[in-house]
Write a protein that holds these residues in place. Sequence first.
Motif, PDB file in Angstrom:
ATOM      1  N   LYS A   1      26.405 -16.228  17.606  1.00  0.00           N
ATOM      2  CA  LYS A   1      25.735 -14.934  17.716  1.00  0.00           C
ATOM      3  C   LYS A   1      26.717 -13.803  17.432  1.00  0.00           C
ATOM      4  O   LYS A   1      27.247 -13.693  16.349  1.00  0.00           O
ATOM      5  CB  LYS A   1      25.072 -14.801  19.089  1.00  0.00           C
ATOM      6  N   SER A   2      27.007 -12.950  18.417  1.00  0.00           N
ATOM      7  CA  SER A   2      27.849 -11.784  18.166  1.00  0.00           C
ATOM      8  C   SER A   2      29.251 -11.944  18.750  1.00  0.00           C
ATOM      9  O   SER A   2      30.021 -10.991  18.774  1.00  0.00           O
ATOM     10  CB  SER A   2      27.203 -10.535  18.777  1.00  0.00           C
ATOM     11  N   GLY A   3      29.590 -13.147  19.230  1.00  0.00           N
ATOM     12  CA  GLY A   3      30.878 -13.358  19.865  1.00  0.00           C
ATOM     13  C   GLY A   3      31.951 -13.841  18.909  1.00  0.00           C
ATOM     14  O   GLY A   3      31.702 -14.128  17.734  1.00  0.00           O
ATOM     15  N   TYR A   4      33.183 -13.928  19.439  1.00  0.00           N
ATOM     16  CA  TYR A   4      34.338 -14.325  18.636  1.00  0.00           C
ATOM     17  C   TYR A   4      35.216 -15.273  19.444  1.00  0.00           C
ATOM     18  O   TYR A   4      35.267 -15.223  20.669  1.00  0.00           O
ATOM     19  CB  TYR A   4      35.170 -13.101  18.235  1.00  0.00           C
ATOM     20  N   PHE A   5      35.944 -16.135  18.716  1.00  0.00           N
ATOM     21  CA  PHE A   5      36.924 -17.018  19.320  1.00  0.00           C
ATOM     22  C   PHE A   5      38.320 -16.460  19.075  1.00  0.00           C
ATOM     23  O   PHE A   5      38.680 -16.150  17.942  1.00  0.00           O
ATOM     24  CB  PHE A   5      36.841 -18.425  18.713  1.00  0.00           C
ATOM     25  N   LEU A   6      39.093 -16.341  20.140  1.00  0.00           N
ATOM     26  CA  LEU A   6      40.522 -16.074  20.032  1.00  0.00           C
ATOM     27  C   LEU A   6      41.237 -17.404  20.173  1.00  0.00           C
ATOM     28  O   LEU A   6      40.956 -18.176  21.093  1.00  0.00           O
ATOM     29  CB  LEU A   6      40.991 -15.121  21.133  1.00  0.00           C
ATOM     30  N   ARG A   7      42.176 -17.670  19.252  1.00  0.00           N
ATOM     31  CA  ARG A   7      42.970 -18.896  19.322  1.00  0.00           C
ATOM     32  C   ARG A   7      44.450 -18.534  19.234  1.00  0.00           C
ATOM     33  O   ARG A   7      44.857 -17.797  18.347  1.00  0.00           O
ATOM     34  CB  ARG A   7      42.621 -19.849  18.175  1.00  0.00           C
ATOM     35  N   ILE A   8      45.215 -19.066  20.154  1.00  0.00           N
ATOM     36  CA  ILE A   8      46.666 -18.925  20.127  1.00  0.00           C
ATOM     37  C   ILE A   8      47.249 -20.327  20.072  1.00  0.00           C
ATOM     38  O   ILE A   8      47.043 -21.131  20.993  1.00  0.00           O
ATOM     39  CB  ILE A   8      47.212 -18.193  21.369  1.00  0.00           C
ATOM     40  N   ALA A   9      47.956 -20.651  19.004  1.00  0.00           N
ATOM     41  CA  ALA A   9      48.542 -21.979  18.840  1.00  0.00           C
ATOM     42  C   ALA A   9      49.907 -22.024  19.514  1.00  0.00           C
ATOM     43  O   ALA A   9      50.767 -21.181  19.247  1.00  0.00           O
ATOM     44  CB  ALA A   9      48.677 -22.321  17.356  1.00  0.00           C
ATOM     45  N   CYS A  10      50.120 -23.005  20.378  1.00  0.00           N
ATOM     46  CA  CYS A  10      51.365 -23.132  21.143  1.00  0.00           C
ATOM     47  C   CYS A  10      51.942 -24.536  20.934  1.00  0.00           C
ATOM     48  O   CYS A  10      51.234 -25.532  21.084  1.00  0.00           O
ATOM     49  CB  CYS A  10      51.111 -22.923  22.633  1.00  0.00           C
ATOM     50  N   ALA A  11      53.226 -24.613  20.606  1.00  0.00           N
ATOM     51  CA  ALA A  11      53.865 -25.906  20.386  1.00  0.00           C
ATOM     52  C   ALA A  11      53.881 -26.723  21.666  1.00  0.00           C
ATOM     53  O   ALA A  11      54.166 -26.199  22.749  1.00  0.00           O
ATOM     54  CB  ALA A  11      55.291 -25.712  19.869  1.00  0.00           C
TER      55      ALA A  11
ATOM     56  N   HIS B   1      65.451 -10.843  30.715  1.00  0.00           N
ATOM     57  CA  HIS B   1      64.023 -10.474  30.632  1.00  0.00           C
ATOM     58  C   HIS B   1      63.165 -11.448  29.823  1.00  0.00           C
ATOM     59  O   HIS B   1      61.937 -11.401  29.929  1.00  0.00           O
ATOM     60  CB  HIS B   1      63.900  -9.082  30.023  1.00  0.00           C
ATOM     61  N   VAL B   2      63.785 -12.283  29.011  1.00  0.00           N
ATOM     62  CA  VAL B   2      63.025 -13.200  28.163  1.00  0.00           C
ATOM     63  C   VAL B   2      63.415 -14.645  28.464  1.00  0.00           C
ATOM     64  O   VAL B   2      62.623 -15.427  28.961  1.00  0.00           O
ATOM     65  CB  VAL B   2      63.227 -12.886  26.666  1.00  0.00           C
ATOM     66  N   GLY B   3      64.653 -15.008  28.143  1.00  0.00           N
ATOM     67  CA  GLY B   3      65.137 -16.358  28.393  1.00  0.00           C
ATOM     68  C   GLY B   3      64.619 -17.358  27.373  1.00  0.00           C
ATOM     69  O   GLY B   3      63.755 -17.066  26.549  1.00  0.00           O
ATOM     70  N   PRO B   4      65.142 -18.570  27.406  1.00  0.00           N
ATOM     71  CA  PRO B   4      64.692 -19.605  26.464  1.00  0.00           C
ATOM     72  C   PRO B   4      63.282 -20.074  26.771  1.00  0.00           C
ATOM     73  O   PRO B   4      62.816 -19.986  27.904  1.00  0.00           O
ATOM     74  CB  PRO B   4      65.713 -20.740  26.688  1.00  0.00           C
ATOM     75  N   LYS B   5      62.619 -20.552  25.760  1.00  0.00           N
ATOM     76  CA  LYS B   5      61.282 -21.125  25.956  1.00  0.00           C
ATOM     77  C   LYS B   5      61.394 -22.431  26.741  1.00  0.00           C
ATOM     78  O   LYS B   5      62.390 -23.142  26.683  1.00  0.00           O
ATOM     79  CB  LYS B   5      60.613 -21.363  24.601  1.00  0.00           C
TER      80      LYS B   5
ATOM     81  N   HIS C   1      58.257 -15.919  22.161  1.00  0.00           N
ATOM     82  CA  HIS C   1      57.533 -17.156  22.429  1.00  0.00           C
ATOM     83  C   HIS C   1      56.732 -17.606  21.213  1.00  0.00           C
ATOM     84  O   HIS C   1      56.512 -18.799  21.014  1.00  0.00           O
ATOM     85  CB  HIS C   1      56.600 -16.980  23.628  1.00  0.00           C
ATOM     86  N   SER C   2      56.309 -16.663  20.395  1.00  0.00           N
ATOM     87  CA  SER C   2      55.527 -16.989  19.211  1.00  0.00           C
ATOM     88  C   SER C   2      56.422 -17.375  18.035  1.00  0.00           C
ATOM     89  O   SER C   2      56.311 -18.471  17.490  1.00  0.00           O
ATOM     90  CB  SER C   2      54.647 -15.798  18.829  1.00  0.00           C
ATOM     91  N   ASP C   3      57.319 -16.485  17.647  1.00  0.00           N
ATOM     92  CA  ASP C   3      58.087 -16.670  16.410  1.00  0.00           C
ATOM     93  C   ASP C   3      59.593 -16.587  16.613  1.00  0.00           C
ATOM     94  O   ASP C   3      60.333 -16.321  15.666  1.00  0.00           O
ATOM     95  CB  ASP C   3      57.682 -15.610  15.378  1.00  0.00           C
TER      96      ASP C   3
ATOM     97  N   LEU D   1      52.211 -12.446  21.420  1.00  0.00           N
ATOM     98  CA  LEU D   1      51.873 -13.780  20.913  1.00  0.00           C
ATOM     99  C   LEU D   1      50.966 -13.724  19.686  1.00  0.00           C
ATOM    100  O   LEU D   1      51.089 -14.542  18.764  1.00  0.00           O
ATOM    101  CB  LEU D   1      51.168 -14.590  22.003  1.00  0.00           C
ATOM    102  N   TYR D   2      50.052 -12.770  19.668  1.00  0.00           N
ATOM    103  CA  TYR D   2      48.990 -12.764  18.660  1.00  0.00           C
ATOM    104  C   TYR D   2      49.479 -12.650  17.211  1.00  0.00           C
ATOM    105  O   TYR D   2      48.973 -13.376  16.342  1.00  0.00           O
ATOM    106  CB  TYR D   2      47.989 -11.646  18.966  1.00  0.00           C
ATOM    107  N   PRO D   3      50.432 -11.765  16.858  1.00  0.00           N
ATOM    108  CA  PRO D   3      50.778 -11.612  15.438  1.00  0.00           C
ATOM    109  C   PRO D   3      51.279 -12.885  14.776  1.00  0.00           C
ATOM    110  O   PRO D   3      51.028 -13.115  13.592  1.00  0.00           O
ATOM    111  CB  PRO D   3      51.874 -10.536  15.454  1.00  0.00           C
ATOM    112  N   GLY D   4      51.993 -13.732  15.519  1.00  0.00           N
ATOM    113  CA  GLY D   4      52.534 -14.931  14.906  1.00  0.00           C
ATOM    114  C   GLY D   4      51.617 -16.129  14.987  1.00  0.00           C
ATOM    115  O   GLY D   4      51.397 -16.832  13.997  1.00  0.00           O
TER     116      GLY D   4
END
Length: 257
Positions: A85-95, A252-256, A176-178, A73-76
Amino acid sequence: MYDIGTRERALELVAQGRSVNSVSKETGISCAAIRSWLKRITPLPRTRHQCSICGPTAEPPADRAAYSYLLGLYPGDGCISPGRKSGYFLRIACADSWPGLIAACAAAVEVINPNGKSYRVQAVGYTSIVAYSQHWPCLFPQHGPGKKHERAIVLQPWQQEIVDGHPWEFIRGLIHSDGCRVTNWTTRMVGGERKRYEYPRYFFTNVSADIRRLYTDTLDKLGVAWTICTRDGTPYNISVARKTSVALMDAHVGPKH
Protein backbone atom coordinates in the motif's frame (compact mmCIF):
# COMPACT_ATOMS: atom_id res chain seq x y z
CA MET A 1 2.50 -15.78 -9.27
CA TYR A 2 3.64 -12.55 -7.64
CA ASP A 3 1.59 -9.40 -7.26
CA ILE A 4 2.79 -6.10 -8.72
CA GLY A 5 3.89 -4.79 -5.30
CA THR A 6 6.22 -7.77 -4.84
CA ARG A 7 7.64 -7.28 -8.32
CA GLU A 8 8.18 -3.56 -7.76
CA ARG A 9 9.95 -4.22 -4.47
CA ALA A 10 12.37 -6.69 -6.11
CA LEU A 11 13.06 -4.37 -9.06
CA GLU A 12 13.62 -1.43 -6.70
CA LEU A 13 16.27 -3.41 -4.80
CA VAL A 14 18.04 -4.30 -8.05
CA ALA A 15 17.86 -0.65 -9.14
CA GLN A 16 19.70 0.30 -5.94
CA GLY A 17 22.70 -1.70 -7.14
CA ARG A 18 21.95 -5.02 -5.44
CA SER A 19 22.74 -8.25 -7.29
CA VAL A 20 19.89 -10.44 -8.52
CA ASN A 21 21.23 -13.26 -6.33
CA SER A 22 21.18 -11.18 -3.13
CA VAL A 23 17.68 -9.87 -3.87
CA SER A 24 16.51 -13.43 -4.47
CA LYS A 25 17.91 -14.59 -1.12
CA GLU A 26 16.38 -11.68 0.76
CA THR A 27 12.92 -11.84 -0.81
CA GLY A 28 12.56 -15.54 -1.56
CA ILE A 29 11.81 -14.77 -5.21
CA SER A 30 13.63 -16.94 -7.75
CA CYS A 31 16.50 -15.43 -9.73
CA ALA A 32 14.80 -16.52 -12.95
CA ALA A 33 11.66 -14.56 -12.08
CA ILE A 34 13.61 -11.41 -11.24
CA ARG A 35 15.65 -11.61 -14.45
CA SER A 36 12.44 -12.09 -16.41
CA TRP A 37 10.90 -8.98 -14.81
CA LEU A 38 14.01 -6.95 -15.59
CA LYS A 39 13.55 -7.80 -19.27
CA ARG A 40 9.77 -7.51 -19.53
CA ILE A 41 8.40 -5.24 -16.81
CA THR A 42 8.60 -1.51 -16.39
CA PRO A 43 7.77 -0.73 -12.75
CA LEU A 44 4.61 1.25 -12.22
CA PRO A 45 5.10 4.80 -10.91
CA ARG A 46 4.72 5.05 -7.15
CA THR A 47 2.67 7.97 -5.82
CA ARG A 48 3.91 9.17 -2.45
CA HIS A 49 1.05 9.53 0.01
CA GLN A 50 1.16 12.21 2.68
CA CYS A 51 2.60 10.79 5.88
CA SER A 52 -0.02 10.31 8.58
CA ILE A 53 2.55 11.27 11.21
CA CYS A 54 4.24 14.30 9.65
CA GLY A 55 1.58 15.64 7.36
CA PRO A 56 3.15 17.83 4.66
CA THR A 57 6.29 18.59 6.73
CA ALA A 58 8.74 16.12 8.26
CA GLU A 59 8.96 16.18 12.04
CA PRO A 60 12.29 15.37 13.75
CA PRO A 61 12.22 12.17 15.84
CA ALA A 62 11.96 12.42 19.61
CA ASP A 63 15.13 10.42 20.33
CA ARG A 64 17.67 12.52 18.47
CA ALA A 65 20.72 10.56 19.64
CA ALA A 66 19.32 7.28 18.29
CA TYR A 67 18.36 9.00 15.04
CA SER A 68 21.84 10.51 14.63
CA TYR A 69 23.36 7.02 14.93
CA LEU A 70 20.85 5.57 12.47
CA LEU A 71 21.48 8.45 10.08
CA GLY A 72 25.16 7.50 10.15
CA LEU A 73 24.36 3.88 9.30
CA TYR A 74 21.96 4.72 6.47
CA PRO A 75 24.28 6.28 3.81
CA GLY A 76 26.51 3.22 3.57
CA ASP A 77 24.38 0.19 4.38
CA GLY A 78 20.78 1.39 4.25
CA CYS A 79 18.06 1.55 1.64
CA ILE A 80 14.33 2.28 1.50
CA SER A 81 11.98 0.47 -0.85
CA PRO A 82 8.21 0.54 -1.41
CA GLY A 83 6.15 -1.98 0.48
CA ARG A 84 2.49 -2.76 0.80
CA LYS A 85 0.00 0.00 0.00
CA SER A 86 1.54 3.33 1.06
CA GLY A 87 4.28 2.00 3.36
CA TYR A 88 8.02 1.51 2.94
CA PHE A 89 10.70 -0.91 4.11
CA LEU A 90 13.89 0.38 5.68
CA ARG A 91 16.77 -2.09 5.45
CA ILE A 92 20.16 -1.75 7.10
CA ALA A 93 22.65 -4.48 6.17
CA CYS A 94 24.99 -5.46 9.03
CA ALA A 95 27.92 -7.88 8.77
CA ASP A 96 27.49 -11.02 10.85
CA SER A 97 31.04 -10.52 12.14
CA TRP A 98 29.75 -7.79 14.45
CA PRO A 99 26.80 -9.01 16.57
CA GLY A 100 27.07 -5.93 18.79
CA LEU A 101 26.58 -3.72 15.75
CA ILE A 102 23.53 -5.74 14.69
CA ALA A 103 22.01 -5.31 18.16
CA ALA A 104 22.76 -1.57 18.22
CA CYS A 105 21.24 -1.09 14.77
CA ALA A 106 18.08 -3.01 15.69
CA ALA A 107 17.71 -1.00 18.90
CA ALA A 108 18.02 2.32 17.04
CA VAL A 109 15.55 1.24 14.34
CA GLU A 110 12.99 0.19 16.95
CA VAL A 111 13.35 3.49 18.83
CA ILE A 112 12.87 5.55 15.65
CA ASN A 113 10.20 3.40 13.96
CA PRO A 114 6.77 4.72 15.06
CA ASN A 115 5.49 1.18 15.64
CA GLY A 116 8.60 0.22 17.63
CA LYS A 117 9.28 -2.90 15.57
CA SER A 118 12.06 -4.42 13.48
CA TYR A 119 12.92 -7.89 12.28
CA ARG A 120 16.01 -9.62 10.98
CA VAL A 121 16.53 -11.17 7.56
CA GLN A 122 19.51 -13.50 7.33
CA ALA A 123 21.61 -13.59 4.16
CA VAL A 124 25.05 -14.97 3.37
CA GLY A 125 27.50 -13.15 5.62
CA TYR A 126 25.17 -10.40 6.77
CA THR A 127 21.89 -9.71 8.53
CA SER A 128 19.44 -7.05 7.37
CA ILE A 129 17.57 -5.13 10.04
CA VAL A 130 14.21 -4.47 8.40
CA ALA A 131 11.33 -2.26 9.53
CA TYR A 132 8.08 -1.22 7.85
CA SER A 133 6.55 2.25 8.11
CA GLN A 134 4.97 4.98 6.05
CA HIS A 135 7.34 7.35 7.84
CA TRP A 136 10.76 6.33 6.44
CA PRO A 137 10.97 8.73 3.46
CA CYS A 138 10.18 11.59 5.86
CA LEU A 139 13.00 10.57 8.18
CA PHE A 140 15.46 9.89 5.35
CA PRO A 141 14.82 12.44 2.58
CA GLN A 142 18.10 11.29 1.00
CA HIS A 143 16.13 8.30 -0.27
CA GLY A 144 15.83 8.22 -4.05
CA PRO A 145 16.43 6.15 -7.17
CA GLY A 146 19.92 5.13 -8.16
CA LYS A 147 23.16 4.59 -6.28
CA LYS A 148 23.98 7.09 -3.55
CA HIS A 149 27.41 7.94 -4.95
CA GLU A 150 25.82 8.93 -8.27
CA ARG A 151 23.52 11.58 -6.77
CA ALA A 152 23.70 14.38 -4.25
CA ILE A 153 23.54 13.40 -0.56
CA VAL A 154 22.85 16.52 1.50
CA LEU A 155 21.36 16.80 4.99
CA GLN A 156 18.20 18.81 5.54
CA PRO A 157 18.56 21.68 8.05
CA TRP A 158 16.68 19.72 10.74
CA GLN A 159 18.98 16.73 10.18
CA GLN A 160 22.09 18.89 10.42
CA GLU A 161 20.77 20.32 13.68
CA ILE A 162 20.46 16.79 15.08
CA VAL A 163 23.97 15.86 13.91
CA ASP A 164 25.38 19.04 15.44
CA GLY A 165 23.70 18.12 18.72
CA HIS A 166 24.80 14.47 18.64
CA PRO A 167 27.94 14.36 16.48
CA TRP A 168 29.58 11.33 18.05
CA GLU A 169 26.50 9.19 17.49
CA PHE A 170 26.61 10.19 13.81
CA ILE A 171 30.32 9.39 13.56
CA ARG A 172 29.75 6.04 15.29
CA GLY A 173 27.05 5.15 12.77
CA LEU A 174 29.29 6.07 9.83
CA ILE A 175 32.18 4.02 11.22
CA HIS A 176 29.90 1.07 11.97
CA SER A 177 28.68 1.23 8.38
CA ASP A 178 31.75 2.02 6.27
CA GLY A 179 34.63 2.30 8.71
CA CYS A 180 36.97 0.29 10.88
CA ARG A 181 39.64 0.55 13.56
CA VAL A 182 42.86 -1.23 12.61
CA THR A 183 46.36 -1.61 13.98
CA ASN A 184 49.09 -0.52 11.58
CA TRP A 185 52.79 -1.14 12.07
CA THR A 186 56.08 0.22 10.89
CA THR A 187 59.73 -0.09 11.88
CA ARG A 188 62.20 2.49 13.13
CA MET A 189 65.78 2.57 14.32
CA VAL A 190 66.11 2.83 18.12
CA GLY A 191 69.66 2.85 19.53
CA GLY A 192 71.00 1.35 16.33
CA GLU A 193 68.46 -1.45 16.40
CA ARG A 194 65.41 -1.68 14.14
CA LYS A 195 62.26 -2.19 16.17
CA ARG A 196 58.66 -2.77 15.22
CA TYR A 197 56.22 0.01 16.13
CA GLU A 198 52.44 -0.51 16.14
CA TYR A 199 49.80 2.21 16.18
CA PRO A 200 46.00 2.26 15.82
CA ARG A 201 44.11 4.23 13.22
CA TYR A 202 40.55 4.60 11.94
CA PHE A 203 39.56 4.30 8.29
CA PHE A 204 36.35 5.43 6.65
CA THR A 205 35.74 4.35 3.06
CA ASN A 206 32.99 5.54 0.74
CA VAL A 207 33.02 6.39 -2.95
CA SER A 208 30.53 9.24 -2.48
CA ALA A 209 32.28 12.59 -2.07
CA ASP A 210 29.15 13.96 -0.35
CA ILE A 211 29.11 11.19 2.25
CA ARG A 212 32.84 11.53 2.90
CA ARG A 213 32.28 15.28 3.35
CA LEU A 214 29.55 14.68 5.93
CA TYR A 215 32.07 12.58 7.84
CA THR A 216 34.99 15.00 7.62
CA ASP A 217 32.86 18.09 8.34
CA THR A 218 31.70 16.45 11.55
CA LEU A 219 35.26 15.41 12.46
CA ASP A 220 36.37 19.02 11.98
CA LYS A 221 33.74 20.24 14.43
CA LEU A 222 34.92 17.65 16.96
CA GLY A 223 38.59 18.58 16.61
CA VAL A 224 39.59 15.24 15.06
CA ALA A 225 42.49 15.46 12.58
CA TRP A 226 42.13 13.44 9.39
CA THR A 227 43.85 12.86 6.06
CA ILE A 228 42.67 11.65 2.67
CA CYS A 229 44.06 8.44 1.20
CA THR A 230 43.62 7.94 -2.55
CA ARG A 231 43.19 4.90 -4.74
CA ASP A 232 44.69 5.35 -8.22
CA GLY A 233 44.68 9.09 -7.58
CA THR A 234 41.00 9.19 -6.58
CA PRO A 235 39.98 10.18 -3.01
CA TYR A 236 38.70 7.09 -1.29
CA ASN A 237 39.70 6.55 2.36
CA ILE A 238 39.61 9.01 5.24
CA SER A 239 42.29 8.17 7.81
CA VAL A 240 42.47 9.24 11.45
CA ALA A 241 45.92 8.35 12.79
CA ARG A 242 47.19 11.12 15.09
CA LYS A 243 47.47 9.87 18.65
CA THR A 244 45.20 12.49 20.23
CA SER A 245 42.56 12.10 17.53
CA VAL A 246 42.60 8.30 17.79
CA ALA A 247 42.16 8.67 21.55
CA LEU A 248 39.07 10.79 20.96
CA MET A 249 37.67 8.22 18.53
CA ASP A 250 38.41 5.42 21.00
CA ALA A 251 36.59 7.26 23.76
CA HIS A 252 33.45 7.87 21.72
CA VAL A 253 33.39 5.22 18.98
CA GLY A 254 35.78 2.32 19.58
CA PRO A 255 36.20 -0.82 17.47
CA LYS A 256 33.21 -2.68 16.12
CA HIS A 257 32.18 -5.75 18.06
